[in-house]
Scaffold this active site. Structure first.
Site, mmCIF file in Angstrom:
data_model
loop_
_atom_site.group_PDB
_atom_site.id
_atom_site.type_symbol
_atom_site.label_atom_id
_atom_site.label_comp_id
_atom_site.label_asym_id
_atom_site.label_seq_id
_atom_site.Cartn_x
_atom_site.Cartn_y
_atom_site.Cartn_z
ATOM 1 N N HIS A 1 0.831 -1.212 0.000
ATOM 2 C CA HIS A 1 0.000 0.000 0.000
ATOM 3 C C HIS A 1 0.864 1.260 0.000
ATOM 4 C CE1 HIS A 1 -3.137 -2.604 2.291
ATOM 5 N NE2 HIS A 1 -3.620 -2.384 1.090
ATOM 6 N N CYS B 1 -2.770 0.597 9.988
ATOM 7 C CA CYS B 1 -3.761 -0.403 9.536
ATOM 8 C C CYS B 1 -4.725 -0.804 10.631
ATOM 9 C CB CYS B 1 -3.097 -1.715 9.132
ATOM 10 S SG CYS B 1 -1.691 -1.549 8.113
HETATM 11 C C1 CIR Z 1 -3.603 -7.907 3.775
HETATM 12 O O1 CIR Z 1 -2.814 -8.455 3.003
HETATM 13 O O2 CIR Z 1 -4.631 -7.367 3.383
HETATM 14 C C2 CIR Z 1 -3.279 -7.923 5.259
HETATM 15 N N1 CIR Z 1 -2.548 -9.100 5.585
HETATM 16 C C3 CIR Z 1 -2.469 -6.711 5.641
HETATM 17 C C4 CIR Z 1 -3.226 -5.440 5.469
HETATM 18 C C5 CIR Z 1 -2.434 -4.264 5.883
HETATM 19 N N2 CIR Z 1 -3.217 -3.086 5.830
HETATM 20 C C6 CIR Z 1 -2.737 -1.884 5.613
HETATM 21 O O3 CIR Z 1 -1.575 -1.703 5.310
HETATM 22 N N3 CIR Z 1 -3.579 -0.856 5.657
#
Ligand code: CIR
Length: 270
Positions: free
Chosen positions: A170, A265
């Site tokens: 991201h 997150c």
């Molecule tokens: C994913 O791959 O969607 C989750 N394991 C990690 C999400 C991390 N979220 C973020 O950076 N906002």
């Protein structure tokens, strides 16, 4: 997200979600390089995160862990919020799309205006950096141009600019706000390229604080306090935070980082 550049707009609430025991085995991850998640340590670190938000004066809306959605703790991805309006994301990874339903209820209960997105638009909140003046939206494997258009429709008052995301999940894996008009940016080539794109295409100008490690560039800026990782997690970036003239708090995040989760997150700040 409220405009942090003015004194009158401050965060008052945060949405968080518990860590499901299905996370270590089933959460999405870019790579296995960092090894297995220690579940009880992840829960301990997450509890400290929640306690820190409370300590900073936020009222918490705590959702229970959802075993059917191993990534549910990463609530940031599920909605983008600004001034009483929430855009519910059509998440980039199919395994996560069921996370939106319970979030809809949270915003309905708060009396917020809710917008939904439709396939083929996809977006993860982790790609959305709100600077207080405009939205910078990472175009990544999770967020596409139609997702960016949905965001622009939901928040017509603010400019929206797409930024190419390479080598990272991201946009906010590479940069976050660390003060009014101040963006902390990682030291990798990918982060530098993203910053250069911002400099040439964003509507407004920002100051930059460069940290060596990309993971250090994900911090929380809450009502004048920067929350960042501790020295043992970011040894070559830690001292850089000392330059910031504001309050600082350190929080460990070694376990959820193994499945690509950063500090931002884990909450939606309202
Ligand atoms: C994913 O791959 O969607 C989750 N394991 C990690 C999400 C991390 N979220 C973020 O950076 N906002």
């Amino acid at each position: 997200m409220e405009d942090q550049s003015t004194k009158s707009s401050r965060y008052t609430k945060a949405i968080v979600c518990g860590v499901p025991s299905s996370l270590p085995a089933l959460a999405q991850r870019q790579s296995d390089a960092l090894g297995a998640v220690d579940y009880s340590e992840a829960v301990r670190q997450h509890a400290k995160y929640v306690a820190t938000l409370k300590h900073l004066g936020l009222e918490l809306i705590e959702l229970p862990a959802d075993e059917n959605h191993p990534d549910c703790v990463f609530v940031e991805d599920v909605a983008v919020v600004c001034e009483g309006v929430a855009l519910l994301a059509y998440l980039g990874h199919p395994s996560r799309r069921g996370e939106s339903a319970k979030m809809r209820k949270v915003f309905d209960d708060l009396g917020w205006t809710v917008h939904e997105m439709e396939h083929p638009a996809t977006l993860d909140g982790g790609d959305v950096l709100f600077t207080g003046k405009e939205f910078l939206v990472g175009l990544s494997t999770r967020t596409n141009h139609q997702g960016l258009d949905s965001l622009a429709k939901a928040f017509p008052k603010y400019p929206v600019t797409g930024i190419t995301v390479k080598d990272n999940l991201h946009l906010k894996c590479m940069m976050t706000m660390a003060g009014p008009d101040l963006i902390v940016v990682g030291g990798s080539e990918a982060s530098k390229n993203a910053w250069n794109e911002i400099e040439s295409t964003a509507r407004f100008k920002y100051k930059r604080l460069v940290v060596n490690e990309d993971k250090a560039a994900n911090c929380l800026y809450i009502n004048g306090t920067v929350v960042h990782l501790p020295a043992h997690e970011i040894p070559s970036s830690y001292d850089t935070f000392k330059q910031l003239p504001c309050e600082k708090i350190e929080l460990e995040n070694s376990e959820l980082f193994k499945v690509d989760g950063c500090l931002t997150c884990l909450s939606i700040l309202l």
